[in-house]
Motif scaffolding. Structure first.
Motif, short mmCIF file in Angstrom:
data_model
loop_
_atom_site.label_atom_id
_atom_site.label_comp_id
_atom_site.label_asym_id
_atom_site.label_seq_id
_atom_site.Cartn_x
_atom_site.Cartn_y
_atom_site.Cartn_z
N ALA A 36 0.83 -1.21 0.00
CA ALA A 36 0.00 0.00 0.00
C ALA A 36 0.86 1.26 0.00
CB ALA A 36 -0.93 -0.01 1.21
N GLY A 37 2.00 1.22 0.69
CA GLY A 37 2.87 2.39 0.74
C GLY A 37 3.38 2.79 -0.62
N ALA A 38 3.88 1.80 -1.39
CA ALA A 38 4.38 2.09 -2.73
C ALA A 38 3.25 2.45 -3.67
CB ALA A 38 5.15 0.90 -3.26
N SER A 39 2.11 1.79 -3.53
CA SER A 39 0.97 2.08 -4.39
C SER A 39 0.48 3.50 -4.23
CB SER A 39 -0.16 1.09 -4.09
OG SER A 39 -1.28 1.34 -4.91
N ALA A 40 0.49 4.00 -2.99
CA ALA A 40 0.07 5.38 -2.74
C ALA A 40 1.00 6.39 -3.39
CB ALA A 40 -0.01 5.64 -1.24
N LEU A 41 2.22 5.97 -3.70
CA LEU A 41 3.19 6.84 -4.36
C LEU A 41 3.15 6.72 -5.88
CD1 LEU A 41 6.17 6.30 -1.91
CD2 LEU A 41 4.82 8.38 -2.15
N GLY A 42 2.20 5.98 -6.39
CA GLY A 42 2.03 5.90 -7.84
C GLY A 42 2.42 4.58 -8.46
N GLY A 43 3.13 3.70 -7.73
CA GLY A 43 3.46 2.41 -8.33
C GLY A 43 4.83 1.90 -7.95
N ASN A 44 5.47 1.22 -8.89
CA ASN A 44 6.70 0.47 -8.63
C ASN A 44 7.95 1.36 -8.74
OD1 ASN A 44 5.23 -1.91 -8.24
ND2 ASN A 44 5.32 -2.44 -10.40
N HIS A 45 8.17 2.17 -7.73
CA HIS A 45 9.36 3.02 -7.70
C HIS A 45 10.59 2.19 -7.34
CE1 HIS A 45 7.44 6.96 -8.18
NE2 HIS A 45 6.46 6.51 -7.41
N VAL A 46 11.64 2.27 -8.15
CA VAL A 46 12.82 1.42 -7.93
C VAL A 46 13.94 2.12 -7.18
CG1 VAL A 46 12.28 0.06 -9.98
CG2 VAL A 46 13.83 2.02 -10.18
N GLY A 47 13.79 3.43 -6.92
CA GLY A 47 14.80 4.16 -6.16
C GLY A 47 14.23 4.79 -4.91
N LEU A 48 13.21 4.17 -4.33
CA LEU A 48 12.45 4.75 -3.23
C LEU A 48 13.28 4.84 -1.96
CD1 LEU A 48 9.55 5.75 -2.75
CD2 LEU A 48 8.98 3.45 -1.97
N TYR A 49 13.33 6.02 -1.36
CA TYR A 49 14.19 6.28 -0.20
C TYR A 49 13.82 5.41 0.99
CZ TYR A 49 16.81 8.98 3.28
OH TYR A 49 17.68 9.35 4.28
N ASN A 50 12.53 5.25 1.25
CA ASN A 50 12.07 4.50 2.42
C ASN A 50 11.78 3.04 2.10
OD1 ASN A 50 12.17 6.82 4.00
ND2 ASN A 50 10.08 7.41 3.46
N ALA A 51 12.29 2.53 1.00
CA ALA A 51 12.01 1.16 0.59
C ALA A 51 12.62 0.16 1.56
CB ALA A 51 12.54 0.91 -0.81
N ASP A 52 12.01 -1.03 1.61
CA ASP A 52 12.53 -2.09 2.47
C ASP A 52 12.24 -3.45 1.83
OD1 ASP A 52 9.83 -2.67 2.96
OD2 ASP A 52 9.80 -1.56 4.85
N PHE A 53 12.42 -4.51 2.60
CA PHE A 53 12.29 -5.89 2.11
C PHE A 53 10.92 -6.20 1.53
CE2 PHE A 53 10.31 -5.98 6.16
CZ PHE A 53 9.40 -7.03 6.13
N SER A 54 9.88 -5.49 1.97
CA SER A 54 8.53 -5.77 1.49
C SER A 54 8.37 -5.44 0.01
CB SER A 54 7.49 -5.00 2.31
OG SER A 54 7.64 -3.61 2.14
N LEU A 55 9.35 -4.71 -0.55
CA LEU A 55 9.33 -4.34 -1.96
C LEU A 55 10.37 -5.12 -2.76
CD1 LEU A 55 8.94 -0.46 -1.58
CD2 LEU A 55 7.15 -2.15 -2.01
N LEU A 56 10.71 -6.31 -2.30
CA LEU A 56 11.73 -7.10 -2.98
C LEU A 56 11.34 -7.45 -4.40
CD1 LEU A 56 10.98 -10.45 -3.16
CD2 LEU A 56 11.11 -10.18 -0.70
N ASN A 57 10.03 -7.47 -4.71
CA ASN A 57 9.58 -7.77 -6.06
C ASN A 57 9.76 -6.58 -7.01
OD1 ASN A 57 7.07 -9.37 -4.28
ND2 ASN A 57 8.50 -10.52 -5.55
N ILE A 58 9.97 -5.40 -6.45
CA ILE A 58 10.23 -4.22 -7.27
C ILE A 58 11.73 -4.07 -7.52
CG2 ILE A 58 10.09 -1.70 -7.37
CD1 ILE A 58 7.53 -1.85 -5.78
#
Length: 327
Positions: A36-58
């Motif tokens: 939900a966090g990435a989705s609220a930002l528009g989608g699959n951001h690959v350089g997201l500052y607050n990214a973590d393990f939950s976005l391993l598919n991105i």
């Protein structure tokens, strides 16, 4: 292992970049934003500052030592009767790296099975499943590399398909300047068994992006350029390539995030390609716009997002994360 990942990524970029394109019509669930966090930002951001393990598919390079012992789960109430779920977990091993695993499942609901004369032969269900394993390592300060493998299975009544795919990425994060950048190569692979003996390509994607928080500005801003391997971003029904600027915007994801308090964030995002696909008129509407919030309740992080699909409706996601070691 330290030498293998940079070599793996170099070979990916130089040898495989043009191997597949955006014409894929199978396994599209692999492109669905996992949280939900990435989705609220528009989608699959690959350089997201607050990214973590939950976005391993991105971007598998998002995995780091801080993820050790953490788990996440997301639920997506899709359009119609379709429902999708994600779950991930990670564990760090000193001097080796960080490992993660995840599952993606999409169920489309029940359908009537009719023969060519319209006779009801019962019902059947349809679903997609992907199991992911990933690994990430910090090669130098602020720079991680990662790789992942997906085993994919789809079943639609008597039609079934199995596929395998690999992904790789790099991620740079500088906390002093509040800047991050990433490159991700996802879903390179193919079908092991096809639906009807005709093999089709997976939704291969090369994306690059960054996040930056300008000084004295409340929002950190994220920008990602997706589908760099395929310039032509025509939507269904378009016989000619769109105008240059419109086509360029279809490659762009844009998002912003601000922390109102230590435990409460607000987010917004926009996906122009999604807007062009689902808009219902010539005038601008809310299609492609996303927003959401994130907050912490005791030791659990909760994210909620809402994505507009114009007059079709909206899609709501909810994600939770926690550290098992803290419970």
């Amino acid at each position: 292992m330290r030498l293998f990942l940079p070599l793996f990524l170099s070979l990916f970029i130089s040898q495989l970049a043009v191997a597949q394109n955006n014409s894929s019509s199978i396994f599209r669930f692999l492109d669905v934003t996992p949280t939900a966090g990435a989705s609220a930002l528009g989608g699959n951001h690959v350089g997201l500052y607050n990214a973590d393990f939950s976005l391993l598919n991105i971007n598998p390079a998002f995995i780091n030592a801080e993820a050790s012992g953490k788990i996440s789960a997301s639920y997506l109430n899709f359009l119609g009767e379709a429902n999708m779920g994600f779950t991930n977990g990670a564990m760090h091993v000193d001097n080796i790296g960080t490992f993660a695993a995840g599952i993606r499942f999409l169920g489309y609901g029940d359908f009537d099975h009719l023969d060519e004369d319209g006779n009801n032969l019962g019902s059947f269900n349809a679903n997609d499943l992907s199991v992911t394993t990933a690994y990430s390592y910090q090669i130098i300060k602020n720079l991680n590399v990662g790789a992942g493998v997906d085993l994919i299975h789809s079943s639609y009544s008597t039609f079934k398909s199995i596929a395998a795919a690999v992904s790789g990425g790099i991620f740079y994060k500088d906390t002093t300047s509040h800047f991050s950048a990433g490159l991700s190569i996802r879903n390179f692979g193919g079908q092991i068994s096809a639906f009807d003996e005709r093999r089709e390509p997976l939704p291969f994607d090369i994306s690059a992006g960054f996040t930056k928080k300008p000084e004295a500005f409340p929002f950190q801003l994220s920008l990602t350029f997706k589908k760099l391997n395929d310039w032509d971003m025509r939507i269904f029904g378009e016989s000619e390539r769109p105008a240059f600027f419109n086509n360029l915007l279809r490659h762009v994801l844009f998002g912003g995030e601000a922390s109102l308090t230590e435990n409460f964030n607000i987010r917004f995002g926009y996906d122009h390609y999604l807007h062009e696909q689902i808009k219902t008129g010539s005038n601008f509407d809310l299609a492609g716009i996303a927003f959401g919030v994130g907050f912490k309740v005791k030791m659990i992080l909760i994210d909620i997002s809402r994505n507009s699909y114009s007059k079709i409706g909206g899609v709501t996601r909810i994600s939770i994360k926690t550290n098992l070691l803290d419970l």
